[in-house]
Design a protein around this motif. Structure first.
Motif, PDB file in Angstrom:
ATOM      1  N   ILE A  23     -37.149 -32.534 -57.844  1.00 11.80           N
ATOM      2  CA  ILE A  23     -36.632 -31.419 -57.618  1.00 11.80           C
ATOM      3  C   ILE A  23     -37.344 -29.890 -57.336  1.00 11.80           C
ATOM      4  CG2 ILE A  23     -34.653 -29.939 -57.776  1.00 11.80           C
ATOM      5  CD1 ILE A  23     -33.663 -31.668 -59.998  1.00 11.80           C
ATOM      6  N   TRP A  24     -37.090 -29.349 -56.227  1.00 10.77           N
ATOM      7  CA  TRP A  24     -38.096 -28.346 -56.188  1.00 10.77           C
ATOM      8  C   TRP A  24     -36.945 -27.345 -54.750  1.00 10.77           C
ATOM      9  CZ3 TRP A  24     -38.480 -32.921 -53.449  1.00 10.77           C
ATOM     10  CH2 TRP A  24     -39.276 -32.909 -51.791  1.00 10.77           C
ATOM     11  N   GLU A  25     -37.037 -26.361 -54.635  1.00  7.10           N
ATOM     12  CA  GLU A  25     -36.141 -25.231 -53.700  1.00  7.10           C
ATOM     13  C   GLU A  25     -37.117 -25.043 -52.819  1.00  7.10           C
ATOM     14  OE1 GLU A  25     -34.245 -22.494 -56.164  1.00  7.10           O
ATOM     15  OE2 GLU A  25     -33.065 -24.139 -57.380  1.00  7.10           O
ATOM     16  N   THR A  26     -36.086 -24.158 -51.521  1.00  8.95           N
ATOM     17  CA  THR A  26     -36.904 -23.974 -50.803  1.00  8.95           C
ATOM     18  C   THR A  26     -35.981 -22.366 -49.942  1.00  8.95           C
ATOM     19  OG1 THR A  26     -36.452 -25.243 -48.642  1.00  8.95           O
ATOM     20  CG2 THR A  26     -38.699 -25.611 -49.795  1.00  8.95           C
ATOM     21  N   GLN A  27     -37.005 -21.711 -49.556  1.00 10.18           N
ATOM     22  CA  GLN A  27     -35.648 -20.812 -48.700  1.00 10.18           C
ATOM     23  C   GLN A  27     -35.081 -21.725 -47.266  1.00 10.18           C
ATOM     24  OE1 GLN A  27     -35.287 -17.496 -49.665  1.00 10.18           O
ATOM     25  NE2 GLN A  27     -36.554 -18.065 -51.407  1.00 10.18           N
ATOM     26  N   LEU A  28     -33.755 -20.729 -47.430  1.00  9.62           N
ATOM     27  CA  LEU A  28     -33.234 -20.841 -46.420  1.00  9.62           C
ATOM     28  C   LEU A  28     -33.123 -20.833 -44.742  1.00  9.62           C
ATOM     29  CD1 LEU A  28     -30.824 -23.209 -45.281  1.00  9.62           C
ATOM     30  CD2 LEU A  28     -28.798 -21.378 -45.745  1.00  9.62           C
ATOM     31  N   ASN A  29     -33.580 -21.231 -43.541  1.00 13.36           N
ATOM     32  CA  ASN A  29     -34.272 -20.352 -42.825  1.00 13.36           C
ATOM     33  C   ASN A  29     -32.854 -21.051 -41.735  1.00 13.36           C
ATOM     34  OD1 ASN A  29     -36.816 -19.423 -43.496  1.00 13.36           O
ATOM     35  ND2 ASN A  29     -37.378 -21.513 -43.054  1.00 13.36           N
ATOM     36  N   ASN A  30     -32.073 -19.554 -42.221  1.00  6.63           N
ATOM     37  CA  ASN A  30     -30.997 -19.483 -41.459  1.00  6.63           C
ATOM     38  C   ASN A  30     -30.635 -18.137 -40.581  1.00  6.63           C
ATOM     39  OD1 ASN A  30     -28.112 -19.817 -40.009  1.00  6.63           O
ATOM     40  ND2 ASN A  30     -27.071 -20.407 -42.178  1.00  6.63           N
ATOM     41  N   SER A  31     -30.821 -18.565 -38.868  1.00  4.85           N
ATOM     42  CA  SER A  31     -31.091 -16.784 -38.410  1.00  4.85           C
ATOM     43  C   SER A  31     -29.108 -16.948 -38.055  1.00  4.85           C
ATOM     44  CB  SER A  31     -31.994 -17.755 -37.247  1.00  4.85           C
ATOM     45  OG  SER A  31     -31.338 -18.804 -35.995  1.00  4.85           O
TER      46      SER A  31
ATOM     47  N   VAL B 200     -45.201 -24.766 -55.091  1.00  3.07           N
ATOM     48  CA  VAL B 200     -43.791 -25.034 -54.947  1.00  3.07           C
ATOM     49  C   VAL B 200     -43.221 -24.582 -56.622  1.00  3.07           C
ATOM     50  CG1 VAL B 200     -41.717 -25.728 -53.386  1.00  3.07           C
ATOM     51  CG2 VAL B 200     -43.812 -25.565 -52.920  1.00  3.07           C
ATOM     52  N   PRO B 201     -42.353 -23.783 -56.893  1.00  2.75           N
ATOM     53  CA  PRO B 201     -41.678 -24.180 -57.827  1.00  2.75           C
ATOM     54  C   PRO B 201     -41.137 -25.427 -58.233  1.00  2.75           C
ATOM     55  CG  PRO B 201     -40.895 -22.009 -57.814  1.00  2.75           C
ATOM     56  CD  PRO B 201     -42.677 -22.393 -56.568  1.00  2.75           C
ATOM     57  N   HIS B 202     -41.356 -25.844 -59.157  1.00  4.37           N
ATOM     58  CA  HIS B 202     -40.378 -27.463 -58.955  1.00  4.37           C
ATOM     59  C   HIS B 202     -39.757 -27.904 -60.672  1.00  4.37           C
ATOM     60  CE1 HIS B 202     -45.005 -28.404 -59.543  1.00  4.37           C
ATOM     61  NE2 HIS B 202     -44.063 -29.684 -60.890  1.00  4.37           N
TER      62      HIS B 202
END
Length: 84
Positions: A70-78, A25-27
């Motif tokens: 700090i890291w980022e993930t995809q927003l799983n917003n259906s 994970v990019p951080h």
């Protein structure tokens, strides 16, 4: 007692770092010296629906040092309820 708390906080931080590195994970990792004395830990997540990401922050402070991860993930917003 303070030594046990400090060892626990630093251990949690390094476990998070190792897991995120294993998952590739990019951080961003930051280390700061601060004016004053603080003992504690913080987790925060901020959603950015326009960019479709969630930014996570883990911060551990002990006496004069602060470790921030700090890291980022995809927003799983259906259910996209915001205007396009």
């Amino acid at each position: 007692m303070i030594q046990l708390i400090s060892v626990s906080l630093v251990t949690i931080l390094f476990i998070v770092i190792i897991l995120l590195n294993a998952l590739r994970v990019p951080h961003t990792f930051m280390f700061y010296f601060i004016k004053g004395a603080v003992i504690g830990a913080l987790y925060d997540s901020e959603e950015y629906p326009d960019e479709d990401i969630v930014e996570h922050t883990v911060q551990i402070a002990f006496l004069f040092c602060t470790f921030t991860y700090i890291w980022e993930t995809q927003l799983n917003n259906s259910n996209n309820n915001y205007a396009s």
